[in-house]
Design a protein around this motif. Structure first.
Motif, PDB file in Angstrom:
ATOM      1  N   ARG A 172       0.916  -1.075  -0.051  1.00 36.00           N
ATOM      2  CA  ARG A 172      -0.228  -0.348   0.170  1.00 36.00           C
ATOM      3  C   ARG A 172       0.987   1.133  -0.370  1.00 36.00           C
ATOM      4  O   ARG A 172       0.700   2.487  -0.950  1.00 36.00           O
ATOM      5  CB  ARG A 172      -1.149   0.136   1.711  1.00 36.00           C
ATOM      6  N   ALA A 175       2.629   1.200  -3.540  1.00 40.93           N
ATOM      7  CA  ALA A 175       1.625   1.591  -3.817  1.00 40.93           C
ATOM      8  C   ALA A 175       1.458   3.267  -4.545  1.00 40.93           C
ATOM      9  O   ALA A 175       1.742   3.918  -4.998  1.00 40.93           O
ATOM     10  CB  ALA A 175       0.523   1.062  -4.299  1.00 40.93           C
ATOM     11  N   MET A 176       1.323   4.061  -2.871  1.00 40.83           N
ATOM     12  CA  MET A 176       1.083   4.992  -3.027  1.00 40.83           C
ATOM     13  C   MET A 176       2.203   6.443  -3.224  1.00 40.83           C
ATOM     14  O   MET A 176       2.201   6.911  -3.741  1.00 40.83           O
ATOM     15  CB  MET A 176       0.574   5.293  -1.613  1.00 40.83           C
ATOM     16  N   HIS A 178       5.602   5.508  -4.632  1.00 38.04           N
ATOM     17  CA  HIS A 178       6.400   5.376  -6.045  1.00 38.04           C
ATOM     18  C   HIS A 178       5.879   4.713  -6.701  1.00 38.04           C
ATOM     19  O   HIS A 178       6.456   3.218  -7.078  1.00 38.04           O
ATOM     20  CB  HIS A 178       7.806   4.712  -5.593  1.00 38.04           C
ATOM     21  N   GLU A 179       4.807   4.389  -7.248  1.00 40.23           N
ATOM     22  CA  GLU A 179       3.454   3.179  -7.590  1.00 40.23           C
ATOM     23  C   GLU A 179       4.659   3.151  -9.384  1.00 40.23           C
ATOM     24  O   GLU A 179       4.615   2.009  -9.672  1.00 40.23           O
ATOM     25  CB  GLU A 179       2.057   3.805  -8.020  1.00 40.23           C
ATOM     26  N   TYR A 182       6.830   0.649  -9.177  1.00 37.68           N
ATOM     27  CA  TYR A 182       7.010  -0.745  -8.999  1.00 37.68           C
ATOM     28  C   TYR A 182       5.080  -0.747  -8.979  1.00 37.68           C
ATOM     29  O   TYR A 182       4.152  -1.022  -7.708  1.00 37.68           O
ATOM     30  CB  TYR A 182       7.292  -0.322  -7.042  1.00 37.68           C
ATOM     31  N   PRO A 183       5.092  -0.900 -10.177  1.00 40.44           N
ATOM     32  CA  PRO A 183       3.644  -1.455 -10.120  1.00 40.44           C
ATOM     33  C   PRO A 183       3.387  -2.130  -9.846  1.00 40.44           C
ATOM     34  O   PRO A 183       1.780  -2.516  -9.558  1.00 40.44           O
ATOM     35  CB  PRO A 183       3.911  -1.011 -12.092  1.00 40.44           C
ATOM     36  N   ALA A 185       3.588  -3.466  -6.945  1.00 35.97           N
ATOM     37  CA  ALA A 185       2.744  -3.017  -5.747  1.00 35.97           C
ATOM     38  C   ALA A 185       1.164  -2.778  -6.038  1.00 35.97           C
ATOM     39  O   ALA A 185       0.320  -3.072  -5.209  1.00 35.97           O
ATOM     40  CB  ALA A 185       3.625  -2.104  -5.143  1.00 35.97           C
ATOM     41  N   LYS A 186       0.622  -2.206  -6.457  1.00 36.08           N
ATOM     42  CA  LYS A 186       0.055  -2.049  -6.899  1.00 36.08           C
ATOM     43  C   LYS A 186      -1.351  -2.208  -7.132  1.00 36.08           C
ATOM     44  O   LYS A 186      -2.266  -2.616  -6.681  1.00 36.08           O
ATOM     45  CB  LYS A 186      -0.495  -0.240  -7.958  1.00 36.08           C
ATOM     46  N   ASP A 187      -0.814  -3.442  -7.988  1.00 35.82           N
ATOM     47  CA  ASP A 187      -1.348  -4.930  -7.872  1.00 35.82           C
ATOM     48  C   ASP A 187      -2.099  -5.371  -6.983  1.00 35.82           C
ATOM     49  O   ASP A 187      -3.001  -5.766  -6.615  1.00 35.82           O
ATOM     50  CB  ASP A 187      -0.345  -5.556  -9.202  1.00 35.82           C
ATOM     51  N   ASP A 190      -4.307  -3.428  -4.764  1.00 34.05           N
ATOM     52  CA  ASP A 190      -5.495  -3.662  -5.368  1.00 34.05           C
ATOM     53  C   ASP A 190      -6.459  -5.475  -4.815  1.00 34.05           C
ATOM     54  O   ASP A 190      -7.595  -5.210  -4.003  1.00 34.05           O
ATOM     55  CB  ASP A 190      -6.093  -3.463  -6.434  1.00 34.05           C
TER      56      ASP A 190
END
Length: 298
Positions: A172, A175-176, A178-179, A182-183, A185-187, A190
């Protein structure tokens, strides 16, 4: 306080980030002071993130969100270091900072900057259980299904729960902040938003806690989850495998699973997928017959 400061400085030097030491030392001093003044025990200090983007975390047992004080009015750096300037100093010593609140306490974190900011610095971000009520939503899923988890090793479930919470916070925050870097991390973030509540329900934790208090090594569990959610766990299993590789390649400072954690999580998460597809429950395999087990599943 001095021990925390020395440890953080040594850690940043060890990971090759001496360029961040000055701001890291300043920030951890204020974070620990804030925790001692306004938090609750236990207080812990950690360094997380990656070597490229390290992060200081100071956790405590309070679920009350921190409030950013009014910006300092003095122009002199010595004035900024006066007692009580706390989180405004953290903001100016960081590229990003905030607080992540869970039902067991909060973590106030910062990503130290290379230079102390001349302005008010980064804006703080509050995530997690804002309000600190310990609730993550109690709505029933649209397609509820009762899952039976047999012969669950209580120690391994406790390890899974702690790892799950750590990983949820890590992805979380990555992603917040350094999205773009680190793509993955966003997946993962979610998926955590979707599966976090059913996979870490208080009822499951309470049952495992009772088993531990009774000296049992294994127990049976029941959990209600939406059939669609359970089938989505398959994607989560795949992402966890990717995260292990990601942790090694990006030199993350935590979170890579041990072989024992991998074995348990593959079985535990796989049970949701298998039963959602119509399979019968399969007990966690044990190598000996010495386990002490309680069955609460009819």
């Amino acid at each position: 306080m001095q021990d925390a400061r020395r440890w953080v400085v040594a850690t940043f030097v060890d990971i090759g980030r001496s360029d961040l030491v000055e701001c890291a030392e300043m920030a951890v001093s204020e974070l620990v002071t804030n925790a001692l003044l306004h938090g609750a025990p236990p207080i812990r200090v950690r360094v997380r993130g990656t070597r490229e983007h390290p992060r200081i975390e100071v956790g405590d047992g309070s679920t009350e969100a921190p409030a950013l004080p009014a910006p300092p009015t003095g122009d002199d750096l010595d004035d900024l270091l006066t007692f009580g300037r706390g989180l405004s100093i953290v903001a100016r010593a960081s590229d990003a900072w905030g607080a992540d609140i869970e039902d067991e306490g909060k973590t106030v974190w910062c990503a130290p900057a290379a230079e102390f900011a001349e302005d008010d610095g980064a804006e703080g971000i509050i995530t997690g259980l804002v309000g600190g009520n310990g609730q993550q939503g109690g709505d029933q899923p649209a397609d509820p299904m009762r899952f039976r988890l047999l012969n669950v090793p209580v120690r391994d479930y406790a390890s899974f729960y702690n790892h799950f919470r750590e990983l949820r916070r890590e992805v979380r925050l990555l992603a917040m902040a350094h999205e773009a870097d680190y793509p993955l991390a966003k997946d993962l973030a979610d998926v955590f938003a979707q599966l976090g509540r059913p996979l870490t329900l208080g009822a499951m934790r309470d049952e495992v806690g009772r088993a531990q208090e009774e000296g049992l090594t294994h127990t049976d569990l029941e959990v209600v989850m939406g059939r669609t959610e359970a089938r989505g766990v398959r994607r989560f299993v795949e992402l966890l495998d990717l995260t292990d590789a990601f942790a090694r390649e990006e030199k993350m400072l935590s979170l890579a699973r041990t072989p024992e954690q991998h074995t348990f999580q593959t079985w535990f998460l796989g049970e949701f997928v298998r039963q959602a597809d119509g399979g019968e429950p399969t007990a966690f395999p044990t190598s000996t017959g010495s386990e002490q087990r309680r069955s609460s599943v009819s």
